[in-house]
Design a protein around this motif. Structure first.
Motif, PDB file in Angstrom:
ATOM      1  N   TRP A  18       0.814  -1.213   0.000  1.00  0.00           N
ATOM      2  CA  TRP A  18       0.000   0.000   0.000  1.00  0.00           C
ATOM      3  C   TRP A  18       0.854   1.272   0.000  1.00  0.00           C
ATOM      4  O   TRP A  18       0.684   2.118  -0.884  1.00  0.00           O
ATOM      5  CB  TRP A  18      -0.972  -0.007   1.173  1.00  0.00           C
ATOM      6  N   PRO A  19       1.787   1.484   0.948  1.00  0.00           N
ATOM      7  CA  PRO A  19       2.575   2.729   0.886  1.00  0.00           C
ATOM      8  C   PRO A  19       3.454   2.803  -0.358  1.00  0.00           C
ATOM      9  O   PRO A  19       3.734   3.902  -0.859  1.00  0.00           O
ATOM     10  CB  PRO A  19       3.421   2.693   2.167  1.00  0.00           C
ATOM     11  N   ALA A  20       3.890   1.651  -0.874  1.00  0.00           N
ATOM     12  CA  ALA A  20       4.752   1.666  -2.059  1.00  0.00           C
ATOM     13  C   ALA A  20       3.981   2.078  -3.304  1.00  0.00           C
ATOM     14  O   ALA A  20       4.491   2.839  -4.141  1.00  0.00           O
ATOM     15  CB  ALA A  20       5.382   0.289  -2.262  1.00  0.00           C
ATOM     16  N   LEU A  21       2.743   1.598  -3.444  1.00  0.00           N
ATOM     17  CA  LEU A  21       1.970   1.852  -4.662  1.00  0.00           C
ATOM     18  C   LEU A  21       1.102   3.096  -4.575  1.00  0.00           C
ATOM     19  O   LEU A  21       0.704   3.643  -5.608  1.00  0.00           O
ATOM     20  CB  LEU A  21       1.093   0.638  -4.975  1.00  0.00           C
ATOM     21  N   SER A  22       0.793   3.540  -3.364  1.00  0.00           N
ATOM     22  CA  SER A  22      -0.112   4.699  -3.228  1.00  0.00           C
ATOM     23  C   SER A  22       0.627   6.026  -3.185  1.00  0.00           C
ATOM     24  O   SER A  22       0.006   7.077  -3.359  1.00  0.00           O
ATOM     25  CB  SER A  22      -0.963   4.550  -1.963  1.00  0.00           C
ATOM     26  N   LEU A  44      -8.056   4.958  -4.455  1.00  0.00           N
ATOM     27  CA  LEU A  44      -9.284   4.243  -4.096  1.00  0.00           C
ATOM     28  C   LEU A  44      -9.342   2.888  -4.794  1.00  0.00           C
ATOM     29  O   LEU A  44      -9.698   1.869  -4.187  1.00  0.00           O
ATOM     30  CB  LEU A  44     -10.503   5.091  -4.464  1.00  0.00           C
ATOM     31  N   VAL A  45      -8.985   2.861  -6.079  1.00  0.00           N
ATOM     32  CA  VAL A  45      -8.963   1.596  -6.829  1.00  0.00           C
ATOM     33  C   VAL A  45      -7.936   0.641  -6.220  1.00  0.00           C
ATOM     34  O   VAL A  45      -8.199  -0.564  -6.048  1.00  0.00           O
ATOM     35  CB  VAL A  45      -8.639   1.859  -8.310  1.00  0.00           C
ATOM     36  N   LEU A  46      -6.758   1.172  -5.886  1.00  0.00           N
ATOM     37  CA  LEU A  46      -5.717   0.342  -5.293  1.00  0.00           C
ATOM     38  C   LEU A  46      -6.161  -0.227  -3.955  1.00  0.00           C
ATOM     39  O   LEU A  46      -5.944  -1.418  -3.663  1.00  0.00           O
ATOM     40  CB  LEU A  46      -4.444   1.168  -5.126  1.00  0.00           C
ATOM     41  N   ALA A  47      -6.792   0.609  -3.119  1.00  0.00           N
ATOM     42  CA  ALA A  47      -7.259   0.135  -1.821  1.00  0.00           C
ATOM     43  C   ALA A  47      -8.272  -0.990  -1.979  1.00  0.00           C
ATOM     44  O   ALA A  47      -8.224  -2.005  -1.265  1.00  0.00           O
ATOM     45  CB  ALA A  47      -7.866   1.295  -1.028  1.00  0.00           C
ATOM     46  N   ALA A  48      -9.204  -0.834  -2.930  1.00  0.00           N
ATOM     47  CA  ALA A  48     -10.196  -1.878  -3.172  1.00  0.00           C
ATOM     48  C   ALA A  48      -9.532  -3.166  -3.646  1.00  0.00           C
ATOM     49  O   ALA A  48      -9.906  -4.277  -3.232  1.00  0.00           O
ATOM     50  CB  ALA A  48     -11.214  -1.384  -4.197  1.00  0.00           C
ATOM     51  N   TRP A  49      -8.550  -3.034  -4.527  1.00  0.00           N
ATOM     52  CA  TRP A  49      -7.834  -4.201  -5.055  1.00  0.00           C
ATOM     53  C   TRP A  49      -7.121  -4.948  -3.925  1.00  0.00           C
ATOM     54  O   TRP A  49      -7.240  -6.180  -3.790  1.00  0.00           O
ATOM     55  CB  TRP A  49      -6.837  -3.720  -6.109  1.00  0.00           C
ATOM     56  N   LEU A  50      -6.399  -4.214  -3.083  1.00  0.00           N
ATOM     57  CA  LEU A  50      -5.663  -4.855  -1.989  1.00  0.00           C
ATOM     58  C   LEU A  50      -6.607  -5.498  -0.978  1.00  0.00           C
ATOM     59  O   LEU A  50      -6.332  -6.590  -0.458  1.00  0.00           O
ATOM     60  CB  LEU A  50      -4.769  -3.825  -1.294  1.00  0.00           C
ATOM     61  N   LEU A  51      -7.740  -4.832  -0.706  1.00  0.00           N
ATOM     62  CA  LEU A  51      -8.718  -5.417   0.211  1.00  0.00           C
ATOM     63  C   LEU A  51      -9.319  -6.697  -0.356  1.00  0.00           C
ATOM     64  O   LEU A  51      -9.560  -7.660   0.381  1.00  0.00           O
ATOM     65  CB  LEU A  51      -9.815  -4.397   0.524  1.00  0.00           C
ATOM     66  N   LEU A  52      -9.556  -6.702  -1.665  1.00  0.00           N
ATOM     67  CA  LEU A  52     -10.073  -7.912  -2.302  1.00  0.00           C
ATOM     68  C   LEU A  52      -9.087  -9.066  -2.194  1.00  0.00           C
ATOM     69  O   LEU A  52      -9.460 -10.212  -1.914  1.00  0.00           O
ATOM     70  CB  LEU A  52     -10.391  -7.636  -3.774  1.00  0.00           C
ATOM     71  N   VAL A  53      -7.819  -8.773  -2.427  1.00  0.00           N
ATOM     72  CA  VAL A  53      -6.797  -9.817  -2.321  1.00  0.00           C
ATOM     73  C   VAL A  53      -6.746 -10.365  -0.900  1.00  0.00           C
ATOM     74  O   VAL A  53      -6.681 -11.585  -0.689  1.00  0.00           O
ATOM     75  CB  VAL A  53      -5.422  -9.275  -2.755  1.00  0.00           C
ATOM     76  N   ALA A  54      -6.757  -9.466   0.087  1.00  0.00           N
ATOM     77  CA  ALA A  54      -6.704  -9.909   1.479  1.00  0.00           C
ATOM     78  C   ALA A  54      -7.947 -10.724   1.844  1.00  0.00           C
ATOM     79  O   ALA A  54      -7.847 -11.765   2.513  1.00  0.00           O
ATOM     80  CB  ALA A  54      -6.565  -8.704   2.404  1.00  0.00           C
ATOM     81  N   ALA A  55      -9.146 -10.258   1.402  1.00  0.00           N
ATOM     82  CA  ALA A  55     -10.378 -10.994   1.699  1.00  0.00           C
ATOM     83  C   ALA A  55     -10.405 -12.341   0.995  1.00  0.00           C
ATOM     84  O   ALA A  55     -10.934 -13.321   1.524  1.00  0.00           O
ATOM     85  CB  ALA A  55     -11.587 -10.153   1.291  1.00  0.00           C
ATOM     86  N   ALA A  56      -9.808 -12.400  -0.192  1.00  0.00           N
ATOM     87  CA  ALA A  56      -9.815 -13.649  -0.951  1.00  0.00           C
ATOM     88  C   ALA A  56      -9.095 -14.774  -0.239  1.00  0.00           C
ATOM     89  O   ALA A  56      -9.347 -15.953  -0.503  1.00  0.00           O
ATOM     90  CB  ALA A  56      -9.179 -13.418  -2.325  1.00  0.00           C
ATOM     91  N   THR A  57      -8.191 -14.439   0.672  1.00  0.00           N
ATOM     92  CA  THR A  57      -7.455 -15.501   1.370  1.00  0.00           C
ATOM     93  C   THR A  57      -8.380 -16.414   2.171  1.00  0.00           C
ATOM     94  O   THR A  57      -8.092 -17.603   2.325  1.00  0.00           O
ATOM     95  CB  THR A  57      -6.400 -14.894   2.318  1.00  0.00           C
ATOM     96  N   VAL A  58      -9.484 -15.858   2.690  1.00  0.00           N
ATOM     97  CA  VAL A  58     -10.418 -16.690   3.453  1.00  0.00           C
ATOM     98  C   VAL A  58     -11.535 -17.237   2.568  1.00  0.00           C
ATOM     99  O   VAL A  58     -11.994 -18.370   2.766  1.00  0.00           O
ATOM    100  CB  VAL A  58     -11.009 -15.922   4.658  1.00  0.00           C
TER     101      VAL A  58
END
Length: 400
Positions: free
Chosen positions: A147-151, A160-174
């Motif tokens: 997040w700090p590297a890409l934002s 906002l798009v990046l935050a949504a993407w990263l949250l999706l990746v994190a949620a996808a783990t479960v």
């Protein structure tokens, strides 16, 4: 190098390759160790069973590799690239040490997948991964680090798009049944720890933090030695880990005299504690000698000042007969032929920026010898940085 300067593509690719190789070494090894041990332990909690399996979530999950590459390739400053590289490396090694020390596996069976694209992606995932390496989730830790590297420097909409993407990746783990909730919490803690413990350094803090990346590298190598112990056993790896941690601590404290070099030599107990470090520098010195065998080992910097690397006995014989020796190297014992000359040792840590306070005693010693009409041989270990920098500072000092 200026920390705020834009890194070249070569620098970005180099850091990406190094971290990719580190992941490619450590992560499969931790998986192998858990499979070899036949691990059945799980950290599944009662509410994990209530979470649905969502096959299409494998799509964002599989983009983590793309995020990994983009975070390096889009780095906007050398300081940011350095911080990203250290954070990713720390998270990788720390997580794999936890995997090796406390191996667990996923607690549920993944349901069958009918849709063609998710089924194909899950097949690729199963070919690359195993149901181990659970706690902490590296996917989640990496998302926080990315997040700090890409934002940095982005406008509101891309952020906002990046935050949504990263949250999706994190949620996808479960939701892909790759991780449990405890793994996600552990990954989040690891990512936050990496960001907190390894801040980016700006242009105003280079001198004060120059030793920290070196200390970090030795700490990282100690972690790899400990991981090797988990895989191979044997007291050698634990000794190597402890020795490297001692070196890392010395760099962290900026303790240039930690090897207690006296009259150009080390006491036996220093060799016992730091043999891997001292042996590594001795091997590097031999390789430098071989690589530069067609070049002179030292050169005349000014009227009475000669500058170079540590010399062999044969090379030392080529110095002026009345030459005093100023040794800046903390990592190599002095050549026997030079210990009999007027000899002074000013230990300086390798790969660390020099400040005026540290350089002052060395400059005064050079001036004192020069004032007596004596030639001076100034050297560090390899003759690349410390001795050259001191020689430059002495030019300015002599003019004043």
């Amino acid at each position: 190098m200026q920390p705020d300067a834009v890194p070249s593509m070569r620098e970005r690719v180099a850091q990406l390759v190094l971290n990719g190789a580190l992941f490619g070494l450590c992560y499969p090894l931790a998986n192998h160790l858990a499979a070899r041990a036949g691990v059945t332990r799980s950290v599944a909690l009662p509410w994990d069973a209530a979470l649905p399996f969502v096959p299409w979530m494998v799509l964002p999950y599989m983009t983590s590799g793309l995020l990994f590459a983009l975070s390096f390739l889009l780095a906007e400053s050398r300081a940011g690239l350095s911080a990203l590289s250290r954070r990713v490396a720390f998270a990788t090694v720390a997580a794999c040490l936890v995997f090796a020390a406390f191996p667990v596996r996923f607690g549920f069976e993944r349901p069958a997948v009918d849709a063609a694209l998710p089924a194909w992606l899950f097949a690729r995932l199963s070919a690359m991964d195993q149901p181990y390496n659970q706690l902490p989730s590296l996917h989640v830790a990496y998302c926080l680090i990315f997040w700090p590297a890409l934002s940095a420097g982005r406008r509101a909409a891309p952020r906002l798009v990046l935050a949504a993407w990263l949250l999706l990746v994190a949620a996808a783990t479960v939701f892909t049944y790759q991780h449990h909730l405890a793994d996600v919490a552990g990954g989040a803690l690891l990512g936050l720890l990496a960001i907190r413990a390894l801040p980016a350094t700006g242009a105003g803090s280079v001198g004060r933090t120059a030793s920290r990346p070196v200390a970090f590298v030795y700490t990282l190598m100690a972690g790899l030695a400990l991981l090797a112990w988990f895989a191979l056993g044997g007291p050698w790896w634990l000794y190597l880990c402890a020795s490297l941690l001692l070196v890392a601590w010395a760099y962290h404290r900026r303790n240039a005299a930690f090897l207690h070099k006296r009259h150009g030599r080390y006491p036996l107990w220093v060799w016992l504690l730091y043999a891997p470090y001292l042996g590594g520098y001795l091997l590097t010195w031999q390789l430098v000698r071989w690589r530069e065998r067609h070049r002179p080992p030292f050169d005349r910097h000014s009227d009475r000042l000669w500058v170079g690397r540590r010399l062999s006995n044969a090379e030392a014989a080529r110095l002026p007969a009345d030459c005093a020796v100023i040794d800046l190297s903390n990592e190599l014992s002095e050549t026997a032929a030079l210990r009999g000359r007027p000899y002074q040792h000013f230990p300086l840590l390798d790969l660390q920026a020099l400040d005026a306070r540290t350089a002052q005693p060395v400059l005064a010693a050079i001036a004192a010898h020069a004032g007596q009409g004596r030639n001076i041989y100034l050297h560090c270990a390899m003759g690349y940085q410390r001795s050259r920098r001191i020689a430059q500072l002495y030019e300015e000092y002599a003019k004043q």
